[in-house]
Each structure stands twice: as structure tokens, then as C-alpha cells.
Write a protein that holds these residues in place. Structure first.
Motif, PDB file in Angstrom:
ATOM      1  N   UNK A 123      59.463  78.705  45.582  1.00 47.24           N
ATOM      2  CA  UNK A 123      60.244  78.282  47.011  1.00 47.24           C
ATOM      3  C   UNK A 123      60.171  79.231  48.181  1.00 47.24           C
TER       4      UNK A 123
ATOM      5  N   UNK B  20      60.293  83.025  46.738  1.00 47.42           N
ATOM      6  CA  UNK B  20      60.696  83.503  45.408  1.00 47.42           C
ATOM      7  C   UNK B  20      60.197  82.700  44.138  1.00 47.42           C
TER       8      UNK B  20
ATOM      9  N   UNK C 289      60.606  81.593  40.136  1.00 47.93           N
ATOM     10  CA  UNK C 289      61.411  81.433  39.130  1.00 47.93           C
ATOM     11  C   UNK C 289      60.668  81.252  38.132  1.00 47.93           C
TER      12      UNK C 289
ATOM     13  N   UNK D  23      67.419  86.908  35.038  1.00 49.01           N
ATOM     14  CA  UNK D  23      68.561  85.811  35.614  1.00 49.01           C
ATOM     15  C   UNK D  23      68.572  84.640  34.880  1.00 49.01           C
TER      16      UNK D  23
ATOM     17  N   UNK E 297      71.767  79.237  35.338  1.00 44.88           N
ATOM     18  CA  UNK E 297      73.035  79.098  35.432  1.00 44.88           C
ATOM     19  C   UNK E 297      73.627  78.187  34.657  1.00 44.88           C
ATOM     20  N   UNK E 298      72.915  76.705  34.700  1.00 43.42           N
ATOM     21  CA  UNK E 298      73.211  75.683  34.405  1.00 43.42           C
ATOM     22  C   UNK E 298      72.889  75.651  32.624  1.00 43.42           C
TER      23      UNK E 298
ATOM     24  N   UNK F 253      65.237  83.006  32.096  1.00 42.28           N
ATOM     25  CA  UNK F 253      64.456  82.859  33.338  1.00 42.28           C
ATOM     26  C   UNK F 253      64.431  84.562  33.872  1.00 42.28           C
TER      27      UNK F 253
ATOM     28  N   UNK G  29      63.156  86.303  37.622  1.00 44.00           N
ATOM     29  CA  UNK G  29      62.885  85.812  39.046  1.00 44.00           C
ATOM     30  C   UNK G  29      62.445  87.238  39.941  1.00 44.00           C
TER      31      UNK G  29
ATOM     32  N   UNK H 160      60.783  88.271  43.961  1.00 42.25           N
ATOM     33  CA  UNK H 160      60.592  87.902  45.482  1.00 42.25           C
ATOM     34  C   UNK H 160      59.466  88.716  46.238  1.00 42.25           C
TER      35      UNK H 160
END
Lengths: 132, 82
Positions: free
Chosen positions: A48, A65, A67, A109, A112-113, A118, A120, A122
């Protein structure tokens, strides 16, 4: 007087295409997309654009980014490691990409759900525009 | 006439980088980033040894979750330009 109008490529399209191709060449079965599908595949790379401005009239500098999800933490890190290596090697393999530099290295990271593993990272890439 | 040598006044540079005017500009940019990131983001300022600094951070659980899911704060960085 005619003025040349320069348009920049879609950073997300450029990276999705490039990463998909490179992972397929390595026989890594991962979905590469800009969104998380309703049912998340085991291995997913979400790409993204989250900012960045043009450097000059012919060069864009998107911040992108990545993921990287996988079933285990070790697999997620391994996937991120390959994607990162391929992205950093992109300037030598893609006509549209002149330069890539990292602004945030891999971070563990979890999602969160779902708390799924995961990683990440950048980058900022310099992508060449073309006359339209 | 060409310059033979350029001598930087480091203490004056340090004084400038720690001045209220630089802090005000950093604060202005930090506030813009926090505003772009949305509710639950805050700005903290402090005077460092060599320069002023501001820190934009997620101050609520909801903002932390948004950052983890959508990288909200990272995506707001461009608001601090110019």
C-alpha cells in the motif's frame, strides 16, 4: 508552445506486479494485493502506498508499506525477508524504478484483528514518470 | 574572492536549533501530522542537547490499533512537509 506532461506510474500497480513475478519465479505461493481478501490466504503480501511526493518533474517518490502474513512467525519473517530483498534489488531489474531505500526495516507486528503473524517494512522508491 | 576556509560556529548553530522559533515550527508540523492521523494522536516536545524535537505518537488504544492495522500515523507523515 507544447508542454510535455509527465505522469507517474501507479506505485501500487508497479510493486504488486513486480513482487508477484519475483515470488512466482522463486516458487513461493503468496498472494500479492493492495487489500486483504475476505478470506485471507495463508501467505499474503499487502502493498500500500501511504504517502510520498515527487522528487522533480520526472521522478516520483512514493512511500510504500509491505505487510507480510504467514501461518507462523518464522514463515512470516522468511516471506518478509524475501520480499524485502527483491524490493531492494528492484532498481537493477525494473525500468520504472531508479532507486529504493528503506525507511523502516522489518517489524514483528502481529495482525491486530486476528493476532496472526505479520512482518511489516517500509520503503521509499524513485519511480520514473513518462510523457502522456 | 574564493574562501580559503569555512568555519562553522557550532555553538551558534546549536543555539539556533534549540531556539523557541525552531520549536514553534516543529510544533506546527507535529500538530499537522497529528491532525492528519486523526483522533487519539498527540504531540510531545522537548529540547534536546543539540536541537529541539517533537514526537507524534498514538495516545489511545484505538489510535494504536489503527496504526497497527492501517499504519495511520505513518501515512500522516507527509502532512509535516513544507
Amino acid at each position: 508552445m507544447m508542454v510535455e506532461v509527465i505522469a507517474f506510474p501507479s506505485a501500487e500497480a508497479v510493486f504488486v506486479s513486480y513482487v508477484s513475478t519475483r515470488l512466482a519465479a522463486r516458487s513461493i505461493a503468496a498472494t500479492v494485493a493492495t487489500k486483504v481478501p475476505a478470506t485471507r490466504p495463508d501467505q499474503l503480501v499487502k502493498i500500500r502506498r501511504i504517502g510520498g511526493t515527487s522528487v522533480n518533474m520526472v521522478m516520483d517518490a512514493p512511500m510504500v508499506v509491505f505487510d507480510c502474513w504467514a501461518p507462523t512467525e518464522i514463515d512470516a519473517e522468511a516471506l518478509a525477508c524475501v520480499v524485502r530483498a527483491e524490493v531492494l534489488a528492484m532498481p537493477g531489474q525494473s525500468d520504472s524504478c531508479a532507486h529504493v531505500y528503506e525507511v523502516g526495516g522489518p517489524v514483528n507486528q502481529p495482525d491486530p484483528d486476528s493476532n496472526s503473524p505479520r512482518y511489516v517494512f517500509t520503503v521509499i522508491a524513485h519511480l520514473r514518470g513518462s510523457v502522456i | 574572492m574564493p574562501l580559503d576556509k569555512l568555519e562553522l560556529n557550532h555553538s551558534a548553530i546549536r543555539e539556533f536549533l534549540r531556539s523557541p522559533e525552531v520549536m514553534a515550527e516543529l510544533r506546527r508540523r507535529g500538530d499537522r501530522v497529528a491532525a492528519r492521523a486523526g483522533a487519539g494522536h498527540a504531540v510531545e516536545e522537548w529540547v534536546g542537547k543539540n536541537r529541539d524535537r517533537v514526537h507524534v505518537y498514538t495516545a489511545t488504544p484505538a489510535a494504536m490499533e489503527a496504526e497497527a492495522r492501517d499504519h495511520t500515523l505513518l501515512a500522516a507523515l507527509d502532512a509535516g512537509r513544507g
